[in-house]
Design an enzyme around this catalytic site. Structure first.
Site, PDB file in Angstrom:
ATOM      1  N   LYS A   1     -45.946  -7.285  21.029  1.00 14.06           N
ATOM      2  CA  LYS A   1     -46.307  -7.924  22.522  1.00 14.06           C
ATOM      3  C   LYS A   1     -47.444  -7.966  22.442  1.00 14.06           C
ATOM      4  O   LYS A   1     -48.269  -8.492  22.593  1.00 14.06           O
ATOM      5  CB  LYS A   1     -46.069  -6.629  23.386  1.00 14.06           C
ATOM      6  CG  LYS A   1     -44.254  -6.300  23.722  1.00 14.06           C
ATOM      7  CD  LYS A   1     -44.106  -6.000  24.478  1.00 14.06           C
ATOM      8  CE  LYS A   1     -42.540  -6.191  24.984  1.00 14.06           C
ATOM      9  NZ  LYS A   1     -41.296  -5.096  24.070  1.00 14.06           N
TER      10      LYS A   1
HETATM   11  C1  LIG Z   1     -40.216  -5.150  24.002  1.00 14.88           C
HETATM   12  C2  LIG Z   1     -39.670  -5.023  22.946  1.00 14.88           C
HETATM   13  C3  LIG Z   1     -38.141  -5.741  22.095  1.00 14.88           C
HETATM   14  C4  LIG Z   1     -37.648  -6.533  22.383  1.00 14.88           C
HETATM   15  O1  LIG Z   1     -38.201  -7.123  22.828  1.00 14.88           O
HETATM   16  P1  LIG Z   1     -37.931  -7.962  24.035  1.00 14.88           P
HETATM   17  O2  LIG Z   1     -38.268 -10.008  24.008  1.00 14.88           O
HETATM   18  O3  LIG Z   1     -37.585  -8.238  24.800  1.00 14.88           O
HETATM   19  O4  LIG Z   1     -35.834  -8.787  23.428  1.00 14.88           O
HETATM   20  C5  LIG Z   1     -38.006  -5.015  20.550  1.00 14.88           C
HETATM   21  N1  LIG Z   1     -38.926  -3.644  20.437  1.00 14.88           N
HETATM   22  C6  LIG Z   1     -39.668  -3.340  20.787  1.00 14.88           C
HETATM   23  C7  LIG Z   1     -40.568  -2.385  19.638  1.00 14.88           C
HETATM   24  C8  LIG Z   1     -40.290  -3.715  21.918  1.00 14.88           C
HETATM   25  O5  LIG Z   1     -41.395  -2.862  22.115  1.00 14.88           O
END
Ligand SMILES: *Cc1c(COP(=O)(O)O)cnc(C)c1O
Length: 479
Positions: free
Chosen positions: A120
């Protein structure tokens, strides 16, 4: 570039106009009217670019109302090796989102070397700088209110810390996050970051955020905003690393690459879909879910059936524990050929707590044309995959990445490179790594004693009035 709502009933907006907002006024999500296309000559030029140059090539087509020099400066400030290589600082921008070869044709795209050790950061750090820039130009400030079960909250806080025109009020459940995740957030000492530990579960936190956001008078008075996963700029920034990985694992632009993506809210894999719509030769996009298999069910059966939040299972890949996939509407909009009335009708059912079935409509047949398919992974699969990856490739991955690797391998095609997206580092999910491998994952330098740092967090009951009162008392704090 004009942005339109997936439901077709909201006025067209520019990138800057939708940057600070959330849903379109008709309840839909914004998408570019038409995706910009990179042709063969563009792709040939992009092959030699570093991460910053790629970011500019892509974002300048999507954020075309930001002056080019300003956009370039924002990108250069965001994508530094110091931020994305655990503090190493040099000017080798190929170290941003590096691709690790596991074996011939199988790769890991490392997206978790940012400040909070999850993918993220790749988009959120840019969002922080974009927010600061846009607010400065408008002479405004904003109070971001959010709820987190882990990765989103810390990524948002590390992206917004120290920004003079942004404050973050982040609600998290007192219990539920890993000790590392808690320490990451609560140890921030920046005056514009407010951690609120709520005596309840994640759903209580989310309900409070909803209740506050539905109080339009409060929201306007205290300039409440959000940084949730439907934010278009986040999706746009995630498109960049698909290009990066594609060029890293191919020798020529005719080749096709498959991607496997650990998925929850469908933001990450949606960016892969958009990369393809922009002309990147993406083969398959493999959607990997955990036991919360809303998306896997859709891609297998054509039925989209969001669960009640109480039905959400708590798993060892907690960042994928979702009951509905908030970015999924963007993909369905493309699947319908941007038929806003049809999307609105489908989400009338969803918003009423119902489901929809695309099989009888013939639309489901088109999913394969877009290259999407799916699979799911359970706790036992996760442990097996962590062990397999450790033994066979001497590589320790995290639990979410393990879900992606497991499902990706099920769909692997001979002769087509498969890139698995790494979405977090194992250090964030120590207990499960220990369970699988019997060892404690290493931490990047500087984070060894994270849990013993002083904490800045307020504990509040799960009570909307108490949270509002807290915000009102701190929303004007000068930072
Ligand atoms: C947020 C997250 C996801 C999921 O991603 P999306 O964009 O919501 O599908 C997967 N793995 C981790 C470690 C995350 O923080």
């Amino acid at each position: 570039m004009r942005y339109l709502s997936t439901r077709g009933q909201a006025p067209a907006q520019t990138f800057s106009q939708i940057l600070l907002g959330g849903l379109a006024p008709d309840g839909g999500l914004y998408l570019p009217e038409r995706y910009p296309r990179f042709d063969a000559a563009d792709l040939a030029a992009m092959r030699g670019m570093d991460y910053r140059q790629l970011a500019f090539a892509i974002l300048s087509r999507l954020a075309d109302d930001i002056p080019a020099d300003d956009l370039r400066a924002l990108i250069d400030r965001t994508y530094t090796t110091a931020a994305y290589s655990h503090g190493r600082s040099d000017s080798d921008f190929s170290q941003i989102a590096p691709v690790r070869r596991l074996e011939d044709g199988l790769y890991l795209l490392e997206l978790s070397n940012g400040p909070t050790l999850a993918f993220k950061d790749m988009a959120m750090q840019l969002l922080g700088n974009l927010f600061e820039y846009a607010l400065d130009r408008a002479g405004r400030d904003i109070n971001i209110l959010g709820a987190t079960s882990g990765d989103t909250g810390s990524a948002a806080e590390y992206a917004m810390r120290g920004k003079h025109n942004v404050r973050v009020f982040m609600l998290s459940p007192v219990h539920g996050m890993t000790p590392f995740q808690q320490a990451q957030m609560y140890s921030l000492q920046d005056a514009n970051i407010f951690n609120l530990a709520i005596e309840g579960v994640f759903d209580d936190c989310q309900d409070i955020v909803k209740a506050v956001s539905n109080d339009l008078e409060f929201k306007a008075r205290w300039r409440i905003g959000a940084v949730n996963s439907i934010n278009w700029a986040r999706v746009a920034a995630q498109v960049i690393y698909y290009f990066k990985a594609y060029f890293a694992v191919t020798g020529a632009n005719g080749e096709v690459v498959d991607f496997s993506v650990p998925s929850g809210n469908f933001g990450n894999v949606c960016a892969g879909h958009i990369a393809r719509m922009m002309g990147l030769p993406v083969g398959r996009l493999i959607v990997a879910t955990n036991e919360n298999d809303v998306l896997d069910e859709f891609f297998r059966t054509g039925v989209y059936r969001p669960r009640k939040s109480a039905e959400t299972l708590h798993t060892s890949s907690p960042s994928m524990d979702i009951s509905k996939a908030s970015n999924f509407e963007r993909f369905i909009a493309d699947l319908t050929g941007r038929d806003g009335a049809r999307v609105a009708a489908l989400w009338r059912a969803v918003d009423a707590g119902d489901s929809f079935d695309l099989k009888p409509t013939g639309l489901f047949d088109k999913v394969a044309e877009f290259g999407l398919l799916s699979g799911k992974s359970t706790h036992a699969d996760r442990l097996d995959t962590l062990r397999m990856c450790w033994r066979r490739y001497a590589t320790m991955i995290d639990t979410h990445t393990a879900d992606g690797l497991k499902v990706g391998l099920e769909h692997r095609r001979s002769g087509v490179p498969l890139v698995c997206l790494e979405t977090a580092l194992p250090a964030k999910f120590e207990d499960t790594i220990r369970e699988a491998l019997g060892v404690r994952p290493e931490r990047p330098a500087g984070l060894e004693n994270l849990e013993s740092l002083p904490r800045r967090v307020e504990t509040l009951p799960a009570d909307v009035a108490r949270v509002k009162d807290y915000i009102a008392r701190h929303a004007d704090d000068r930072t």
